[in-house]
Motif scaffolding. Structure first.
Motif, short mmCIF file in Angstrom:
data_model
loop_
_atom_site.label_atom_id
_atom_site.label_comp_id
_atom_site.label_asym_id
_atom_site.label_seq_id
_atom_site.Cartn_x
_atom_site.Cartn_y
_atom_site.Cartn_z
N TRP A 18 0.82 -1.22 0.00
CA TRP A 18 0.00 0.00 0.00
C TRP A 18 0.85 1.27 0.00
O TRP A 18 0.44 2.30 -0.53
CB TRP A 18 -0.92 0.03 1.23
CG TRP A 18 -2.11 -0.86 1.13
CD1 TRP A 18 -2.73 -1.29 -0.01
CD2 TRP A 18 -2.84 -1.43 2.22
NE1 TRP A 18 -3.80 -2.10 0.30
CE2 TRP A 18 -3.89 -2.19 1.67
CE3 TRP A 18 -2.72 -1.36 3.60
CZ2 TRP A 18 -4.81 -2.89 2.46
CZ3 TRP A 18 -3.62 -2.05 4.39
CH2 TRP A 18 -4.66 -2.81 3.82
N VAL A 19 2.03 1.21 0.62
CA VAL A 19 2.86 2.40 0.78
C VAL A 19 3.19 3.07 -0.56
O VAL A 19 3.21 4.30 -0.67
CB VAL A 19 4.16 2.07 1.57
CG1 VAL A 19 5.21 3.15 1.41
CG2 VAL A 19 3.85 1.88 3.05
N SER A 20 3.41 2.27 -1.60
CA SER A 20 3.79 2.82 -2.91
C SER A 20 2.82 3.89 -3.40
O SER A 20 3.22 4.87 -4.02
CB SER A 20 3.85 1.71 -3.96
OG SER A 20 4.84 0.78 -3.62
N ALA A 21 1.53 3.69 -3.13
CA ALA A 21 0.50 4.60 -3.64
C ALA A 21 0.54 5.98 -2.97
O ALA A 21 -0.10 6.91 -3.44
CB ALA A 21 -0.88 3.98 -3.46
N ARG A 44 -6.89 4.10 6.01
CA ARG A 44 -5.60 3.64 5.51
C ARG A 44 -4.51 4.67 5.79
O ARG A 44 -3.76 5.09 4.91
CB ARG A 44 -5.67 3.30 4.02
CG ARG A 44 -4.52 2.38 3.59
CD ARG A 44 -4.77 1.73 2.25
NE ARG A 44 -5.94 0.86 2.27
CZ ARG A 44 -6.43 0.22 1.21
NH1 ARG A 44 -5.85 0.37 0.04
NH2 ARG A 44 -7.50 -0.55 1.32
N TYR A 45 -4.45 5.08 7.04
CA TYR A 45 -3.53 6.14 7.43
C TYR A 45 -2.16 5.52 7.72
O TYR A 45 -1.77 5.28 8.86
CB TYR A 45 -4.07 6.89 8.65
CG TYR A 45 -3.36 8.20 8.88
CD1 TYR A 45 -3.41 9.21 7.92
CD2 TYR A 45 -2.65 8.43 10.05
CE1 TYR A 45 -2.76 10.41 8.12
CE2 TYR A 45 -2.01 9.63 10.26
CZ TYR A 45 -2.06 10.62 9.29
OH TYR A 45 -1.41 11.82 9.49
N LEU A 46 -1.42 5.25 6.63
CA LEU A 46 -0.17 4.50 6.74
C LEU A 46 0.93 5.28 7.47
O LEU A 46 1.85 4.68 7.99
CB LEU A 46 0.33 4.12 5.34
CG LEU A 46 -0.63 3.27 4.50
CD1 LEU A 46 -0.01 2.96 3.16
CD2 LEU A 46 -0.97 1.97 5.22
N MET A 47 0.84 6.61 7.47
CA MET A 47 1.88 7.43 8.11
C MET A 47 2.15 6.97 9.54
O MET A 47 3.29 6.94 9.98
CB MET A 47 1.46 8.91 8.13
CG MET A 47 1.75 9.66 6.86
SD MET A 47 0.78 9.04 5.49
CE MET A 47 1.55 9.92 4.16
N SER A 48 1.08 6.62 10.26
CA SER A 48 1.28 6.13 11.62
C SER A 48 1.00 4.64 11.75
O SER A 48 1.66 3.96 12.53
CB SER A 48 0.40 6.91 12.61
OG SER A 48 -0.96 6.72 12.32
N ALA A 49 0.07 4.11 10.96
CA ALA A 49 -0.26 2.67 11.06
C ALA A 49 0.94 1.80 10.72
O ALA A 49 1.12 0.71 11.29
CB ALA A 49 -1.43 2.34 10.15
N GLY A 50 1.81 2.28 9.83
CA GLY A 50 3.01 1.52 9.48
C GLY A 50 3.96 1.33 10.64
O GLY A 50 4.75 0.38 10.67
N LEU A 51 3.88 2.23 11.63
CA LEU A 51 4.69 2.05 12.85
C LEU A 51 4.31 0.76 13.55
O LEU A 51 5.16 0.06 14.11
CB LEU A 51 4.45 3.23 13.81
CG LEU A 51 5.02 4.58 13.43
CD1 LEU A 51 4.46 5.66 14.34
CD2 LEU A 51 6.54 4.56 13.50
#
Length: 476
Positions: free
Chosen positions: A26-29, A376-383
């Motif tokens: 998902w990060v690529s997008a 899909r708030y990857l900025m923090s969910a990816g942590l």
């Protein structure tokens, strides 16, 4: 290297592995060319919010903590460098910018565009994941000017800093009378501490001493003015320097700053285990469960569980050696994130969310704000799905300059990591049970030092040569 060559993780629960892999896909997008608005892996890491494209300082700093594990598929420094490039003559760096105009974005609650000062923490982590000493030398002038601006603009005669409590993003938290926010002051201590550490890396004794002195000055004032022995907690202060007895997640930045002594830290940890404070089913809510404003639906910062703040608390627990509690809470947190991927009772689709409910599965909500929480708030969910997965669930701690990999295993399980890039060295570390017993299998292109700590009963540091090798746990 192919764009999909991210490190592979192994864990007994395949759902954890799946959400880790999904996050990377998902990060690529979210990498965007600011000029064209099109997807571009060489662009900036931006959350898509309608037509306008904004970049936030806090999100850019915290996202670097999981982007460092992308095997250089994504530049973990790119967003941070964007903020350095916008630094003003007096040293100011604002909290948010419109990337189409490169102009700062402020509002009535934070007119100076201040953010939590955490650049030095991020740079220290980037150094240990890249061993790029030249970068520290290059960015140090920006960091020094930024700290000088904060000091000259917001430091008060009592040695603490007065800023709006909303600089921490906790917009609707019941902290309206806070004049000296505990989180901002603790973050100033964190930044000063890591500035000192960066000075040590550069062998600059004067710089190291200057910021070490600042760190101890802030630490002393937080302990003398913000600590309440009766409740065992740190509080915001109002303009008259009186404690505001509202327990919020903001106090836990003090753990990361190593401000409390062992006894005070134990008191803070007790609150994390207490279901009437922060020990809710889904750890850890932004507001203590015994507060009158606490909401079971989260209501923004009145009880929601936020991945960014959970990451901060868990890293703080590590500072005081609470590895087992840190891992247990990381796993509980990840199970709730997995539940959030499932459609809810209203048949609304699941996803990765900016915020979750404290005692039930699913996303949080906020009165008068339908845009909360961000999907899909990857900025923090990816942590949570990447950084906590590698560092706390699997238990790996990596430092390239020291050529060390520490593996803290609270219990023996089938798990590990494969093809993690340590600069130009791909390493694999896996634990498996064979007919000879529990075995650690390793593969590396270059020598590094491996420290294994099992159940706090066995601890050993070994030089791992290039090529494949293995060790039997029973023989340690």
């Amino acid at each position: 290297m192919n764009k999909h060559d991210f490190p592979q993780i192994h864990f007994y629960d395949q759902d954890f592995v799946d959400i880790y892999n999904k996050t990377w896909s998902w990060v690529s997008a979210y990498w965007t060319n600011p000029s064209t608005g099109e997807q571009d892996n060489e662009g900036l890491f931006i959350y898509p919010e309608g037509q306008k494209k904004y970049i936030g300082q806090f999100e850019s700093i915290i996202s670097s903590f999981f982007l460092v594990y992308s095997n250089r598929n994504f530049d973990a420094c790119k967003n941070i460098d964007y903020f350095y490039a916008r630094q003003e003559k007096d040293g100011a760096i604002r909290c948010k910018y419109d990337v189409t105009t490169n102009k700062p974005v402020t509002d009535s609650t934070n007119r100076n565009g201040i953010s939590l000062p955490l650049f030095a923490w991020a740079e220290f982590n980037l150094y240990h994941k890249s061993a790029n000493k030249r970068r520290i030398k290059d960015v140090m002038p920006y960091l020094q000017k930024y700290m000088t601006w904060l000091d000259e603009s917001f430091k008060q005669p009592n040695g603490l800093y007065a800023v709006p409590y909303t600089v921490s993003t906790m917009t609707n938290s019941p902290r309206k009378d806070a004049f000296y926010p505990v989180d901002f002051n603790a973050c100033m201590a964190i930044n000063a501490s890591y500035m000192s550490a960066l000075g040590d890396i550069l062998n600059d004794k004067d710089l190291s001493f200057q910021y070490r002195k600042l760190y101890f000055s802030i630490k002393t004032r937080i302990n003398s003015l913000m600590w309440d022995a009766k409740t065992g907690f740190y509080y915001d202060l109002n303009k008259s320097q009186e404690q505001l007895k509202v327990k919020t997640i903001a106090a836990y930045w003090t753990l990361l700053a190593e401000i409390p002594n062992a006894d005070k830290a134990d008191c803070l940890v007790e609150h994390l285990n207490n279901p009437k404070s922060f020990g809710t089913e889904h750890p850890f809510p932004t507001l203590s469960a015994d507060n009158e404003h606490f909401s079971e639906d989260g209501n923004g910062y009145c009880g929601s569980v936020m991945p960014a703040f959970n990451f901060m608390v868990i890293k703080g627990l590590e500072k005081y050696g609470h590895y087992e509690l840190a891992r247990e809470c990381a796993i509980r947190h990840l199970y709730f994130i997995l539940e959030g991927l499932i459609p809810n009772e209203k048949k609304e689709p699941g996803d990765l969310w900016e915020a979750y409910m404290p005692n039930k599965e699913g996303k949080a909500s906020m009165k008068k704000n339908n845009a909360f929480p961000k999907r899909r708030y990857l900025m923090s969910a990816g942590l949570s799905t990447i950084a906590l997965m590698i560092e706390n669930v699997i238990g790996l701690s990596i430092s390239l300059p020291r050529k060390t990999v520490d593996w803290i295993i609270p219990n023996l399980e089938v798990m590990g990591i494969e093809k993690l890039s340590l600069k130009r060295n791909l390493i694999t570390i896996l634990s498996n049970k064979s007919n000879r017993g529990w075995e650690i299998q390793m593969e590396s292109e270059k020598l590094y030092y491996f420290t294994i700590n099992i159940l706090d009963q066995k601890k050993k540091t070994l030089p791992i040569p290039s090529g494949k090798c293995s060790m039997l746990i029973d023989k340690l």
